[in-house]
Every structure is written in C-alpha cells, then in structure tokens.
Design a protein around this motif. Structure first.
Motif, PDB file in Angstrom:
ATOM      1  N   CYS A 134       9.697   1.731  -4.348  1.00 13.70           N
ATOM      2  CA  CYS A 134       8.710   1.324  -3.332  1.00 13.70           C
ATOM      3  C   CYS A 134       9.099   1.742  -1.914  1.00 13.70           C
ATOM      4  O   CYS A 134       8.282   1.606  -0.993  1.00 13.70           O
ATOM      5  CB  CYS A 134       8.526  -0.201  -3.366  1.00 13.70           C
ATOM      6  SG  CYS A 134       7.533  -0.800  -4.748  1.00 13.70           S
TER       7      CYS A 134
ATOM      8  N   SER B 291       9.390  -5.556  -4.702  1.00 16.13           N
ATOM      9  CA  SER B 291       8.526  -4.419  -5.022  1.00 16.13           C
ATOM     10  C   SER B 291       7.090  -4.912  -4.966  1.00 16.13           C
ATOM     11  O   SER B 291       6.838  -6.116  -4.930  1.00 16.13           O
ATOM     12  CB  SER B 291       8.858  -3.844  -6.406  1.00 16.13           C
ATOM     13  OG  SER B 291       8.605  -4.803  -7.422  1.00 16.13           O
ATOM     14  N   TRP B 292       6.140  -3.970  -4.980  1.00 15.90           N
ATOM     15  CA  TRP B 292       4.745  -4.381  -4.881  1.00 15.90           C
ATOM     16  C   TRP B 292       3.828  -3.275  -5.375  1.00 15.90           C
ATOM     17  O   TRP B 292       4.229  -2.113  -5.505  1.00 15.90           O
ATOM     18  CB  TRP B 292       4.384  -4.761  -3.447  1.00 15.90           C
ATOM     19  CG  TRP B 292       4.429  -3.627  -2.458  1.00 15.90           C
ATOM     20  CD1 TRP B 292       3.397  -2.835  -2.027  1.00 15.90           C
ATOM     21  CD2 TRP B 292       5.598  -3.135  -1.754  1.00 15.90           C
ATOM     22  NE1 TRP B 292       3.820  -1.910  -1.114  1.00 15.90           N
ATOM     23  CE2 TRP B 292       5.164  -2.068  -0.927  1.00 15.90           C
ATOM     24  CE3 TRP B 292       6.940  -3.504  -1.731  1.00 15.90           C
ATOM     25  CZ2 TRP B 292       6.033  -1.363  -0.101  1.00 15.90           C
ATOM     26  CZ3 TRP B 292       7.808  -2.797  -0.918  1.00 15.90           C
ATOM     27  CH2 TRP B 292       7.367  -1.752  -0.115  1.00 15.90           C
ATOM     28  N   ASP B 293       2.595  -3.668  -5.659  1.00 16.37           N
ATOM     29  CA  ASP B 293       1.554  -2.720  -6.062  1.00 16.37           C
ATOM     30  C   ASP B 293       0.832  -2.225  -4.814  1.00 16.37           C
ATOM     31  O   ASP B 293       0.368  -3.027  -3.999  1.00 16.37           O
ATOM     32  CB  ASP B 293       0.551  -3.383  -7.006  1.00 16.37           C
ATOM     33  CG  ASP B 293       1.176  -3.734  -8.356  1.00 16.37           C
ATOM     34  OD1 ASP B 293       2.044  -2.972  -8.818  1.00 16.37           O
ATOM     35  OD2 ASP B 293       0.786  -4.768  -8.929  1.00 16.37           O
TER      36      ASP B 293
ATOM     37  N   VAL C 263      -0.229  -8.585  -1.349  1.00 15.39           N
ATOM     38  CA  VAL C 263       0.127  -7.837  -0.143  1.00 15.39           C
ATOM     39  C   VAL C 263      -1.059  -7.666   0.789  1.00 15.39           C
ATOM     40  O   VAL C 263      -0.884  -7.276   1.956  1.00 15.39           O
ATOM     41  CB  VAL C 263       0.750  -6.462  -0.475  1.00 15.39           C
ATOM     42  CG1 VAL C 263       2.037  -6.640  -1.262  1.00 15.39           C
ATOM     43  CG2 VAL C 263      -0.226  -5.565  -1.224  1.00 15.39           C
TER      44      VAL C 263
ATOM     45  N   LYS D 244       8.059  -9.258  -7.425  1.00 16.08           N
ATOM     46  CA  LYS D 244       7.008  -8.250  -7.347  1.00 16.08           C
ATOM     47  C   LYS D 244       5.711  -8.887  -6.899  1.00 16.08           C
ATOM     48  O   LYS D 244       5.243  -9.863  -7.484  1.00 16.08           O
ATOM     49  CB  LYS D 244       6.803  -7.544  -8.689  1.00 16.08           C
ATOM     50  CG  LYS D 244       5.753  -6.434  -8.599  1.00 16.08           C
ATOM     51  CD  LYS D 244       5.718  -5.540  -9.815  1.00 16.08           C
ATOM     52  CE  LYS D 244       4.727  -4.398  -9.580  1.00 16.08           C
ATOM     53  NZ  LYS D 244       4.671  -3.463 -10.719  1.00 16.08           N
ATOM     54  N   LEU D 245       5.122  -8.311  -5.856  1.00  6.35           N
ATOM     55  CA  LEU D 245       3.864  -8.803  -5.319  1.00  6.35           C
ATOM     56  C   LEU D 245       2.726  -7.918  -5.807  1.00  6.35           C
ATOM     57  O   LEU D 245       2.851  -6.693  -5.852  1.00  6.35           O
ATOM     58  CB  LEU D 245       3.889  -8.803  -3.791  1.00  6.35           C
ATOM     59  CG  LEU D 245       4.572 -10.004  -3.106  1.00  6.35           C
ATOM     60  CD1 LEU D 245       6.064 -10.032  -3.394  1.00  6.35           C
ATOM     61  CD2 LEU D 245       4.325  -9.980  -1.601  1.00  6.35           C
ATOM     62  N   SER D 246       1.636  -8.560  -6.158  1.00  5.61           N
ATOM     63  CA  SER D 246       0.452  -7.837  -6.613  1.00  5.61           C
ATOM     64  C   SER D 246      -0.270  -7.217  -5.430  1.00  5.61           C
ATOM     65  O   SER D 246       0.013  -7.517  -4.260  1.00  5.61           O
ATOM     66  CB  SER D 246      -0.489  -8.791  -7.341  1.00  5.61           C
ATOM     67  OG  SER D 246      -0.996  -9.757  -6.426  1.00  5.61           O
ATOM     68  N   GLU D 247      -1.248  -6.362  -5.730  1.00  4.54           N
ATOM     69  CA  GLU D 247      -2.087  -5.791  -4.684  1.00  4.54           C
ATOM     70  C   GLU D 247      -2.796  -6.893  -3.905  1.00  4.54           C
ATOM     71  O   GLU D 247      -2.930  -6.830  -2.683  1.00  4.54           O
ATOM     72  CB  GLU D 247      -3.113  -4.842  -5.307  1.00  4.54           C
ATOM     73  CG  GLU D 247      -4.091  -4.244  -4.321  1.00  4.54           C
ATOM     74  CD  GLU D 247      -5.136  -3.363  -4.981  1.00  4.54           C
ATOM     75  OE1 GLU D 247      -6.174  -3.105  -4.344  1.00  4.54           O
ATOM     76  OE2 GLU D 247      -4.919  -2.941  -6.129  1.00  4.54           O
TER      77      GLU D 247
ATOM     78  N   TYR E 214      -2.481  -5.572   4.751  1.00  4.31           N
ATOM     79  CA  TYR E 214      -1.441  -4.726   4.146  1.00  4.31           C
ATOM     80  C   TYR E 214      -0.567  -4.089   5.221  1.00  4.31           C
ATOM     81  O   TYR E 214       0.659  -4.037   5.091  1.00  4.31           O
ATOM     82  CB  TYR E 214      -2.074  -3.652   3.265  1.00  4.31           C
ATOM     83  CG  TYR E 214      -1.044  -2.799   2.538  1.00  4.31           C
ATOM     84  CD1 TYR E 214      -0.092  -3.383   1.704  1.00  4.31           C
ATOM     85  CD2 TYR E 214      -1.023  -1.414   2.703  1.00  4.31           C
ATOM     86  CE1 TYR E 214       0.855  -2.600   1.043  1.00  4.31           C
ATOM     87  CE2 TYR E 214      -0.084  -0.626   2.042  1.00  4.31           C
ATOM     88  CZ  TYR E 214       0.856  -1.230   1.212  1.00  4.31           C
ATOM     89  OH  TYR E 214       1.798  -0.462   0.557  1.00  4.31           O
TER      90      TYR E 214
ATOM     91  N   ILE F  43       3.345 -14.389  -7.395  1.00  4.39           N
ATOM     92  CA  ILE F  43       4.491 -13.483  -7.296  1.00  4.39           C
ATOM     93  C   ILE F  43       5.223 -13.522  -8.624  1.00  4.39           C
ATOM     94  O   ILE F  43       5.478 -14.600  -9.168  1.00  4.39           O
ATOM     95  CB  ILE F  43       5.448 -13.886  -6.160  1.00  4.39           C
ATOM     96  CG1 ILE F  43       4.719 -13.913  -4.815  1.00  4.39           C
ATOM     97  CG2 ILE F  43       6.636 -12.926  -6.099  1.00  4.39           C
ATOM     98  CD1 ILE F  43       5.585 -14.382  -3.647  1.00  4.39           C
TER      99      ILE F  43
END
Length: 313
Positions: free
Chosen positions: A115, A79-81, A49, A43-46, A91, A31
């Motif tokens: 987001c 936020s996240w990708d 999540v 912010k979380l990566s793909e 997801y 993170i």
C-alpha cells in the motif's frame, strides 16, 4: 486475511478489566484485524477510508493506539482498499493523516509494503502552494446544536475565564476552518471535505504556544476524538511551517498571521468524559511523537463546569 477481531477484543477487555470496572468494550467491525506473532495487521475497507474520521471504522489513529496501549502489540501495520475516486475529500484527508501518523510513530506503526505506493495519490505535495479557507462573518453565528452552544460559552461567555485560566491562554477564538485548497481557494480546488469542517476552539497562550481544543458534549464518547484532534494539529503544524497559508482574511482575523511565529502546539481534549479506552497512557503514547513541538492534554469538565487538567478518573 484472517480475521482476529474477536480475539483482539477479548484481549483488550482482559487488560482493561485489570484496572477498571466493567464496561462494554468493542472494536469496530468495519476494520479487519489479524494477528501475526506480536504484530497486528489492520485493513480498512474502501468505505472506511472514505468515511468521516469521527466514525469508528475511520479513526485508524485511535485504534492503532488502542492496539499498542491495551493490546500490548509491538507493531501495527495498516493496509486498505483503494477507492474508485481518489479525489474523494475524505480519502484525501485519510492519506494526509496517514502520512503524518506514519512519520510520527514509525517505531511501531507502518504501512503495508503493497500500500505504500498508494500514498502517491495524496494531492498535497511539498512543492505546491496550498491555502486554508479563512474564518468568515458566518462563523460568528452560533447554531442551536448543544456543542456549538457550549463552544460559544467557552469562547465568548460565562465559561471563557475558566478555560483561559486552565490553558494559560491569552486569547481564544472559535471555528477555524480546515479546508485545504490548491493554489487558490475555490470549490474546484478543494482537496479535503466541505468548507464547514473547522476547529472548535483555538488560540494562543502566555508561552507563545498555539493552543487547540476538540470539544465534546456529554455522552459523546468516541475513539475518533483522537483522530479529530490529531488531524487539526497536523494542519496547524503545516501552517506553522508555512506549507499551508491563508490566502486572505478579514481584518478582524489578523491574528492568523501569528500562527507561524508560535513555538509549539498544545492540543486539548475538552469533554466531560472520554471513551473508556482513551486514558492517561494513551495520551502519553501520543506525546511520544514530537514532544518538543506538540503535546496533548485532557481538560475535563463536570456538570457544574468545573475544569480539571490531565485528570483521568
């Protein structure tokens, strides 16, 4: 996005050491945390999540509470990708958890404006019908996994009476599935991950409350225990409100029909130890969300399986 992970980790360590002995405190590298005044953006990566919520980089609820409790930050923004496959079960479960967490803790937790539209990808809508898969005969079987063996002891064997007494329970059951399906229970209509995901222990107490336990065996200390129990409580809350239902069930599981009539949910962390950052104040933060509907507690057991309620060493 500036990476402030090391700065935040050191701040949390300093705060922790004011009250506790030295422990190896780390925040997840999966993170990205950045500081803006008294706010932390996470912010979380793909990958994060779409990961299991037990994993450090997937347990955003736990780390958001850590930032609030130990970092003393006033606001947390997430936020996240967006992943390529939005139907991914992990997801979808992330979006479900996030929607509820944002509603419960909106005084200090929020979703980044860029987001917010991504929440529309959550397949669960208020206007549709959703079902949970019911316990099956296979749920009666107990694997050789240490936690499964312990779960069986708490529900069916020598530890049952102690757990019944400390939780004021009238009944205890094991393995309540939390798969969610749209319109009909089938492989093609599954929204969350696999059919094996289930609540460890659940039941009812003398105050007509629904009780749920997240069980961990010795040396299983993860911040993700927060995310797991929180998710289970959210699912049960949807059952209480009849947004989720059971499509069918065996006669031996007719007690599922009692869930909507319960007055409240009590969630219990049931383990010998918790992650060092999960302390009394963390649980108090959780309990600020919906005190009339939901409360969280910690049942600790020692090597002799003596149980204590809401005791934090």
């Amino acid at each position: 996005m500036i990476n402030s992970n090391l700065e935040i980790q050191e701040k949390i360590k300093r705060e922790y050491l004011l009250y506790n002995i030295r422990r190896n405190i780390k925040i997840p590298t999966g993170i990205n945390f950045s500081i803006v005044s008294d706010t932390v953006k996470m912010k979380l990566s793909e990958k994060a999540v779409c990961s299991n919520m037990q994993r450090d980089d997937g347990a955003f609820e736990g780390w958001a509470l850590v930032l609030k409790r130990w970092g003393n930050y006033q606001k947390v923004i997430i936020s996240w990708d967006k992943p390529d496959i939005i139907a991914n079960g992990h997801y979808q479960r992330f979006l479900f958890r996030l929607k509820h967490f944002n509603q419960d803790f909106n005084s200090w937790f929020s979703i980044d404006k860029d987001c917010q539209i991504l929440l529309d990808d959550l397949r669960i809508k208020q206007t549709e019908k959703y079902f949970l898969n019911s316990p099956s005969k296979r749920g009666d079987k107990v694997s050789q996994n240490p936690e499964a063996q312990l779960e069986d002891r708490f529900v069916n064997k020598d530890l049952r009476e102690s757990l019944m007494n400390i939780s004021n329970a009238t009944s205890l059951y094991r393995q309540l599935p939390v798969g969610v399906f749209e319109k009909i229970v089938s492989k093609n209509t599954s929204i969350f991950t696999g059919g094996k995901s289930a609540i460890d222990i659940w039941g009812f107490n003398k105050s007509n409350e629904l009780i749920v336990f997240e069980l961990k065996a010795e040396n299983n200390e993860k911040v993700g225990i927060i995310s797991e129990l929180y998710f289970y409580v959210c699912v049960l809350q949807m059952l209480r409100k009849k947004i989720f239902k059971h499509e069918k069930y065996l006669d031996k599981h007719k007690h599922l029909l009692e869930i909507p009539a319960t007055k409240k949910i009590k969630g219990y962390f049931l383990s010998p130890t918790l992650h060092p950052l999960v302390d009394r104040k963390m649980i108090e933060l959780l309990n600020e969300a919906r005190p009339d509907e939901i409360s969280y507690h910690y049942i600790q057991f020692d090597k002799e399986y003596k149980l204590t309620l809401d005791k934090f060493d």
